[in-house]
Structures are given as structure tokens and as C-alpha cells.
Design a protein around this motif. Sequence first.
Motif, PDB file in Angstrom:
ATOM      1  N   ARG A 106       0.825  -1.206   0.000  1.00 25.27           N
ATOM      2  CA  ARG A 106       0.000   0.000   0.000  1.00 25.27           C
ATOM      3  C   ARG A 106       0.864   1.264   0.000  1.00 25.27           C
ATOM      4  O   ARG A 106       0.578   2.227  -0.709  1.00 25.27           O
ATOM      5  N   ALA A 107       1.949   1.258   0.778  1.00 24.36           N
ATOM      6  CA  ALA A 107       2.829   2.432   0.838  1.00 24.36           C
ATOM      7  C   ALA A 107       3.540   2.660  -0.491  1.00 24.36           C
ATOM      8  O   ALA A 107       3.664   3.808  -0.951  1.00 24.36           O
ATOM      9  N   LEU A 108       4.016   1.590  -1.121  1.00 22.98           N
ATOM     10  CA  LEU A 108       4.688   1.731  -2.406  1.00 22.98           C
ATOM     11  C   LEU A 108       3.732   2.260  -3.473  1.00 22.98           C
ATOM     12  O   LEU A 108       4.080   3.167  -4.242  1.00 22.98           O
ATOM     13  N   ILE A 109       2.536   1.712  -3.506  1.00 25.10           N
ATOM     14  CA  ILE A 109       1.540   2.173  -4.486  1.00 25.10           C
ATOM     15  C   ILE A 109       1.179   3.632  -4.221  1.00 25.10           C
ATOM     16  O   ILE A 109       1.020   4.429  -5.166  1.00 25.10           O
ATOM     17  N   ARG A 110       1.082   3.990  -2.971  1.00 23.27           N
ATOM     18  CA  ARG A 110       0.737   5.370  -2.619  1.00 23.27           C
ATOM     19  C   ARG A 110       1.768   6.359  -3.166  1.00 23.27           C
ATOM     20  O   ARG A 110       1.412   7.391  -3.754  1.00 23.27           O
ATOM     21  N   LEU A 111       3.044   6.058  -2.998  1.00 24.90           N
ATOM     22  CA  LEU A 111       4.067   6.981  -3.493  1.00 24.90           C
ATOM     23  C   LEU A 111       4.161   6.973  -5.017  1.00 24.90           C
ATOM     24  O   LEU A 111       4.478   7.997  -5.626  1.00 24.90           O
ATOM     25  N   LEU A 112       3.899   5.835  -5.623  1.00 29.51           N
ATOM     26  CA  LEU A 112       3.972   5.747  -7.086  1.00 29.51           C
ATOM     27  C   LEU A 112       2.793   6.424  -7.767  1.00 29.51           C
ATOM     28  O   LEU A 112       2.872   6.772  -8.949  1.00 29.51           O
ATOM     29  N   THR A 113       1.709   6.632  -7.033  1.00 26.68           N
ATOM     30  CA  THR A 113       0.508   7.225  -7.636  1.00 26.68           C
ATOM     31  C   THR A 113       0.224   8.643  -7.158  1.00 26.68           C
ATOM     32  O   THR A 113      -0.660   9.302  -7.700  1.00 26.68           O
ATOM     33  N   ASP A 114       0.947   9.110  -6.151  1.00 25.33           N
ATOM     34  CA  ASP A 114       0.716  10.457  -5.619  1.00 25.33           C
ATOM     35  C   ASP A 114       2.020  11.253  -5.721  1.00 25.33           C
ATOM     36  O   ASP A 114       2.826  11.297  -4.789  1.00 25.33           O
ATOM     37  N   LYS A 115       2.228  11.889  -6.859  1.00 28.94           N
ATOM     38  CA  LYS A 115       3.489  12.597  -7.098  1.00 28.94           C
ATOM     39  C   LYS A 115       3.650  13.808  -6.185  1.00 28.94           C
ATOM     40  O   LYS A 115       4.771  14.156  -5.807  1.00 28.94           O
ATOM     41  N   ARG A 116       2.555  14.437  -5.829  1.00 31.86           N
ATOM     42  CA  ARG A 116       2.653  15.594  -4.937  1.00 31.86           C
ATOM     43  C   ARG A 116       3.178  15.162  -3.565  1.00 31.86           C
ATOM     44  O   ARG A 116       4.054  15.810  -2.992  1.00 31.86           O
ATOM     45  N   LEU A 117       2.664  14.060  -3.044  1.00 34.09           N
ATOM     46  CA  LEU A 117       3.139  13.529  -1.767  1.00 34.09           C
ATOM     47  C   LEU A 117       4.608  13.134  -1.867  1.00 34.09           C
ATOM     48  O   LEU A 117       5.415  13.485  -0.989  1.00 34.09           O
ATOM     49  N   ALA A 118       4.969  12.421  -2.920  1.00 35.20           N
ATOM     50  CA  ALA A 118       6.353  11.966  -3.092  1.00 35.20           C
ATOM     51  C   ALA A 118       7.315  13.148  -3.123  1.00 35.20           C
ATOM     52  O   ALA A 118       8.385  13.110  -2.499  1.00 35.20           O
ATOM     53  N   ASN A 119       6.944  14.202  -3.828  1.00 33.61           N
ATOM     54  CA  ASN A 119       7.812  15.368  -3.936  1.00 33.61           C
ATOM     55  C   ASN A 119       7.949  16.090  -2.595  1.00 33.61           C
ATOM     56  O   ASN A 119       9.044  16.520  -2.207  1.00 33.61           O
ATOM     57  N   ARG A 120       6.846  16.190  -1.867  1.00 35.59           N
ATOM     58  CA  ARG A 120       6.898  16.849  -0.556  1.00 35.59           C
ATOM     59  C   ARG A 120       7.791  16.066   0.405  1.00 35.59           C
ATOM     60  O   ARG A 120       8.614  16.654   1.137  1.00 35.59           O
ATOM     61  N   LEU A 121       7.658  14.759   0.421  1.00 35.92           N
ATOM     62  CA  LEU A 121       8.470  13.932   1.316  1.00 35.92           C
ATOM     63  C   LEU A 121       9.956  14.053   1.004  1.00 35.92           C
ATOM     64  O   LEU A 121      10.788  14.171   1.909  1.00 35.92           O
ATOM     65  N   ARG A 122      10.304  14.037  -0.274  1.00 28.33           N
ATOM     66  CA  ARG A 122      11.728  14.064  -0.623  1.00 28.33           C
ATOM     67  C   ARG A 122      12.358  15.413  -0.296  1.00 28.33           C
ATOM     68  O   ARG A 122      13.500  15.482   0.158  1.00 28.33           O
ATOM     69  N   LEU A 123      11.613  16.508  -0.493  1.00 25.74           N
ATOM     70  CA  LEU A 123      12.159  17.836  -0.192  1.00 25.74           C
ATOM     71  C   LEU A 123      12.352  18.014   1.316  1.00 25.74           C
ATOM     72  O   LEU A 123      13.365  18.565   1.769  1.00 25.74           O
ATOM     73  N   GLN A 124      11.390  17.548   2.094  1.00 18.74           N
ATOM     74  CA  GLN A 124      11.527  17.657   3.546  1.00 18.74           C
ATOM     75  C   GLN A 124      12.635  16.741   4.066  1.00 18.74           C
ATOM     76  O   GLN A 124      13.350  17.079   5.015  1.00 18.74           O
ATOM     77  N   ALA A 125      12.816  15.592   3.430  1.00 20.40           N
ATOM     78  CA  ALA A 125      13.888  14.681   3.820  1.00 20.40           C
ATOM     79  C   ALA A 125      15.254  15.302   3.544  1.00 20.40           C
ATOM     80  O   ALA A 125      16.184  15.178   4.357  1.00 20.40           O
ATOM     81  N   LEU A 126      15.407  15.969   2.425  1.00 20.99           N
ATOM     82  CA  LEU A 126      16.670  16.635   2.097  1.00 20.99           C
ATOM     83  C   LEU A 126      17.038  17.669   3.155  1.00 20.99           C
ATOM     84  O   LEU A 126      18.210  17.800   3.528  1.00 20.99           O
ATOM     85  N   GLN A 127      16.050  18.394   3.648  1.00 20.25           N
ATOM     86  CA  GLN A 127      16.328  19.408   4.664  1.00 20.25           C
ATOM     87  C   GLN A 127      16.796  18.775   5.968  1.00 20.25           C
ATOM     88  O   GLN A 127      17.707  19.273   6.631  1.00 20.25           O
ATOM     89  N   VAL A 128      16.194  17.643   6.337  1.00 13.56           N
ATOM     90  CA  VAL A 128      16.610  16.928   7.548  1.00 13.56           C
ATOM     91  C   VAL A 128      18.051  16.430   7.403  1.00 13.56           C
ATOM     92  O   VAL A 128      18.849  16.504   8.349  1.00 13.56           O
TER      93      VAL A 128
END
Length: 393
Positions: free
Chosen positions: A340-362
Motif C-alpha cells: 500500500r505504501a509503495l503504491i501510494r508513493l507511485l501514484t501520488d506525485k505531490r506527496l512523493a515530492n513533498r516527502l523528498r524535499l523535507q527529507a533533504l532538509q533533515v
Amino acid sequence: MRVLTLSWEFPPQVIGGLGRHVYELSQRLKGHGVEPYILTPPVKNCPAYEELRGARVFRVGSSLTSGEDLKPWIFGFNRDLIREGIRLNYQTGGFDLIHAHDWLVGYAGRSLSRVLDVPLVSTIHATEYGRNLGLHNPMQKEIHDIEHNLVLESERIVCCSRFMQREIESLFQIGPSRVAVIPNGISLNKPLETNGQAIEGIKEEDRVVFYVGRLVPEKGISTLIRAFVKVAAEIPQVKLVIGGKGVQGPMLRELADELGLNDRIIFTGYISDELRDSLYHRAEVAVFPSLYEPFGIVTLEAMAAGTPVVVSDVGGPAEIVVDGETGLKVPPSNEEELARALIRLLTDKRLANRLRLQALQVIKDKYNWDRITAMTSQLYHAVAPRARKDGVG
């Protein structure tokens, strides 16, 4: 301050995260008033001695070769570490501290601490109990005893996560005041860009999910393969790339075949740093479904490359990733939630982009090597003067 560091791996010989950790740390310590001397095994085509940005690297003894009986090699390597450590102590005018990395150099670390009359700091990167989810045979129990002795004779024990701190305190019955938590770090180097053709079986239009690490039971890869059945059914162009090697390799390939995923899962075997970095860049999701993970340097690598991550809610990754903010966390061994988590990130590009940008800052704020080197230097300077004052060193 002169610190003698003992490490059974060091680049270009890298088996896990330990060697990279020692390497990155040693490159920066001189700027914090520390002169590191590294003792490590020889590597083909590498000089017996070299200086790397202020770190003095001595390759001693014999190299560890694949298939070699480990116990005789460890005994001989520790003997050579002790001999070289004593020689360098005399040559340099003396060390202020010994830093041993994991049990394989434990005997030498303890012996040199006593002989040279200086304090010992030990980093426990993982425990034998944790790696095997228990102690099941005499060899594992022997390694556990070596770890226990190393911990008991160390002035401070360093570990990479609060999870590891709890494990060490529980396994070896020591108080929290003797354990320091210093995380691993990562460099924010831009990964190489490729179109994916470097891996046979990946086409330009394919959507890549990437795992990299050892193929061993505690990494939970069989759970990932079973979960991928549902992901592949939902997203026709998705492919799973599994990078790395290990004892479970043949079994995992058989599992993929049984589940009809041979055309959707690519096993790369050994993977170079360059290809690993390019795959982080190529992948839409990096996934690490571990059952046991003291820290999870690969999680940092993926986050630093700007790749959204899905990790098991265990150990170090559970501390690194904030669910829904810097990645997604799932219960270990749960195929449904992982799919479910993999499908969620593969189908929700806005979520994926937000997560990666916040991860870079951390990564920039918390896991940069300058911060980690400063923490290590502070520990060194706190331990050595007090130990000398107390008559220990």
C-alpha cells in the motif's frame, strides 16, 4: 590529540556502513584538534601507508579473502594490530585514546588500551544478537561474549541510534551514562544521471522501485518480493531493482520465479557506488523493509539523493524517518502495508515530492558529517582528559 582507530574495513574495501563511517569521520577530525591514525587490513593495489586529508592510514596484516576461515584471520589480524599499535605509539610519542570499531578488533582494542595505558572508546555498529535475531549457535555466542568484554572495558560505547542504545544497555547490562548516541552521516553529493540503460531489463518508460543492501534474512527482502506482487498488478510499468549480494540470493530469485515476477524484478548482484547512486536518481521510490536495522545508512543515501523512501518501523530507520513528513513507515513483515505504501508513493506525485524535499532538509540539518565529527571530537576530548585524571590513561 592522537587517536588510534582500529577498523576491519576501510575504503576501498567496503562491506557495510562501518568502513564508510570510519573513512568520512577520519577525513574531518583534524579540523577538530584530533590526529587520527587508522589501522586496517591491506587491500589490493592500495599502499601500506597513505595520508588522506590529515588521516594516517596503515594497512597491516593479511587481507580478508572470500571463503577464508574467519577465526584464524581475526586472531592474526588482532595480533598484527597490537604489534603495529605499539610500534606507532613509540614512534609518535604516544596516543591519547584508542577507538575500536566492532567486535572483530575487540581483542586488539582492549589489549592496546591496557598496554599503552590510555582509555578505550568502542563503536558498536550492530550486535551479534540483533543481526541474527538471537544467539543460535556456539560461534554467535562466542562473538556475543567478545562484544560483552569490549563493552565492559570501554570508557565509552558509541552507537548510531537510540534503538541501539537500548539494545546495548539491555544485552550487556550497563547504564546509559556510558553510552553515547552519535548517528551516521551522509554527504550531499549529486548522484550521476543515467537513463536506466546501465541495468539490463530497464527501459526508459519503466518506473523503478529500488532496494540496495545485503541479501540476508534481517533485511526483510522476501516480504518486499511478496508485497511487489500487488504493486506489479496495480502499476503495469513498475519494476523492482534489488541491488546487493548475500546468502539469501538464490532463495530470493526462486521466490520471484514462483510468484511469476521474473520479468518485473531485476537482481543486480554486487553494485558499485556509481551505479547505486545513479539508481537512486532513477528510482521513484527506495524501499528498505528490514526486520532488524541498527541505523540504516542506505535510508540516508536515498534521502540525500532526493528519492522518496519507504522503511520498516524498526531500529534506526524508525528514528530517521518521520512518517508522512520525510518518508513512509510500515510495520515489519507486513506485505499488505508495504504494498500500500509503495503504491501510494507511485501514484501520488505531490506527496512523493513533498516527502523528498523535507527529507533533504533533515539530511542537511541533522546528518551532515561536520556535525557528526564535532560530536565525536567532543566525546574524545571528554573521555581522554578525565581518564588521565582518574589514573586510567
